[in-house]
Design a protein around this motif. Structure first.
Motif, short mmCIF file in Angstrom:
data_model
loop_
_atom_site.label_atom_id
_atom_site.label_comp_id
_atom_site.label_asym_id
_atom_site.label_seq_id
_atom_site.Cartn_x
_atom_site.Cartn_y
_atom_site.Cartn_z
N UNK A 28 -15.58 10.55 -99.16
CA UNK A 28 -14.96 9.87 -98.01
C UNK A 28 -13.84 8.95 -98.50
N UNK A 29 -14.11 8.19 -99.57
CA UNK A 29 -13.08 7.31 -100.14
C UNK A 29 -11.90 8.12 -100.68
N UNK A 30 -12.19 9.22 -101.34
CA UNK A 30 -11.11 10.09 -101.87
C UNK A 30 -10.24 10.56 -100.71
N UNK A 31 -10.88 11.09 -99.66
CA UNK A 31 -10.13 11.62 -98.52
C UNK A 31 -9.27 10.55 -97.86
N UNK A 32 -9.75 9.33 -97.84
CA UNK A 32 -9.02 8.23 -97.18
C UNK A 32 -7.91 7.65 -98.07
N UNK A 33 -8.19 7.48 -99.37
CA UNK A 33 -7.31 6.70 -100.22
C UNK A 33 -6.31 7.50 -101.06
N UNK A 34 -6.66 8.70 -101.48
CA UNK A 34 -5.82 9.42 -102.44
C UNK A 34 -4.50 9.88 -101.85
N UNK A 35 -4.55 10.53 -100.70
CA UNK A 35 -3.35 11.17 -100.16
C UNK A 35 -2.14 10.25 -100.02
N UNK A 36 -2.27 9.05 -99.44
CA UNK A 36 -1.08 8.20 -99.30
C UNK A 36 -0.39 7.91 -100.64
N UNK A 37 -1.16 7.69 -101.69
CA UNK A 37 -0.56 7.42 -102.99
C UNK A 37 0.13 8.66 -103.55
N UNK A 53 10.49 21.36 -103.36
CA UNK A 53 9.70 21.30 -102.13
C UNK A 53 8.21 21.13 -102.42
N UNK A 54 7.88 20.91 -103.68
CA UNK A 54 6.47 20.74 -104.02
C UNK A 54 5.95 19.46 -103.39
N UNK A 55 4.69 19.31 -103.42
CA UNK A 55 4.08 18.11 -102.88
C UNK A 55 2.61 18.37 -102.70
N UNK A 56 2.02 17.63 -101.80
CA UNK A 56 0.59 17.78 -101.54
C UNK A 56 0.35 17.51 -100.06
N UNK A 57 -0.55 18.27 -99.49
CA UNK A 57 -0.95 18.07 -98.10
C UNK A 57 -2.39 17.59 -98.07
N UNK A 58 -2.75 16.90 -97.01
CA UNK A 58 -4.15 16.45 -96.88
C UNK A 58 -5.12 17.63 -96.97
N UNK A 59 -4.69 18.78 -96.49
CA UNK A 59 -5.57 19.95 -96.52
C UNK A 59 -5.78 20.50 -97.92
N UNK A 60 -5.03 20.04 -98.91
CA UNK A 60 -5.17 20.50 -100.29
C UNK A 60 -6.31 19.81 -101.03
N UNK A 61 -6.95 18.81 -100.42
CA UNK A 61 -7.91 17.98 -101.14
C UNK A 61 -9.10 18.79 -101.67
N UNK A 62 -9.51 19.83 -100.98
CA UNK A 62 -10.60 20.66 -101.47
C UNK A 62 -10.28 21.28 -102.81
N UNK A 63 -9.07 21.81 -102.95
CA UNK A 63 -8.68 22.38 -104.25
C UNK A 63 -8.43 21.28 -105.27
N UNK A 64 -7.79 20.22 -104.86
CA UNK A 64 -7.45 19.14 -105.79
C UNK A 64 -8.71 18.58 -106.46
N UNK A 65 -9.81 18.48 -105.72
CA UNK A 65 -11.03 17.94 -106.29
C UNK A 65 -11.89 19.01 -106.98
N UNK A 72 -7.06 15.24 -111.92
CA UNK A 72 -8.39 14.68 -112.14
C UNK A 72 -8.69 13.71 -111.00
N UNK A 73 -8.99 14.28 -109.86
CA UNK A 73 -9.22 13.53 -108.63
C UNK A 73 -10.60 13.90 -108.10
N UNK A 74 -11.41 12.88 -107.83
CA UNK A 74 -12.72 13.15 -107.26
C UNK A 74 -13.70 12.04 -107.52
N UNK A 75 -14.95 12.35 -107.26
CA UNK A 75 -16.04 11.42 -107.53
C UNK A 75 -16.34 11.47 -109.03
N UNK A 76 -17.09 10.51 -109.56
CA UNK A 76 -17.45 10.59 -110.97
C UNK A 76 -18.10 11.94 -111.34
#
Length: 130
Positions: A28-37, A53-65, A72-76
């Motif tokens: 939940x914290x990852x989903x809320x805090x990571x994307x804006x940065x 045109x590269x970048x990141x979308x909120x919908x990419x978080x499943x792959x990113x983690x 290296x994004x995710x929970x411990x």
């Protein structure tokens, strides 16, 4: 990696992996805090003419983690799984965590460092060296 090791002329070749690192205790914290940065980071690069045109979308978080992502994004727990997985692939000797990107404040950066030091690295060492 093996080609590098085969052709290295020193006494002991060292392999390192590196990547942007952002750790929080919950998804939940990852989903809320990571994307804006990370969006801020890519916006800055694009303004500088880097990254296209590269970048990141909120919908990419499943792959990113996921363990297959180079970020290296995710929970411990997710970070432990990712580092151990990549060690199986690359047999690296070093891990470099770039924890300051996208205009994070010091408290945010410190939270990632604390979780990395207190939880992630001890667990990685257990998996790799015991």
């Amino acid at each position: 990696m093996q080609a590098y090791r085969d052709h290295y002329s020193g006494t002991m070749p060292m392999i390192g992996i590196a990547g942007h690192t952002f750790i929080r205790e919950t998804e939940v914290e990852i989903n809320k805090e990571f994307y804006p940065y990370y969006a801020s980071y890519w916006k800055h690069l694009t303004k500088q003419g880097i990254g296209g045109a590269m970048g990141v979308a909120r919908t990419d978080i499943g792959f990113i983690t996921s363990k297959e992502s180079s970020l290296f994004v995710g929970t411990p727990k997710q970070l432990v799984e990712k580092i151990v997985y990549q060690h199986q692939l690359f047999k690296h000797d070093r891990f470099y965590a770039q924890v300051d990107f996208g205009g994070q404040d010091l408290a945010s950066v410190n939270k990632t460092i604390r979780l990395l030091v207190e939880y992630v690295m001890p667990e990685v060492k257990k998996h790799l060296y015991q």
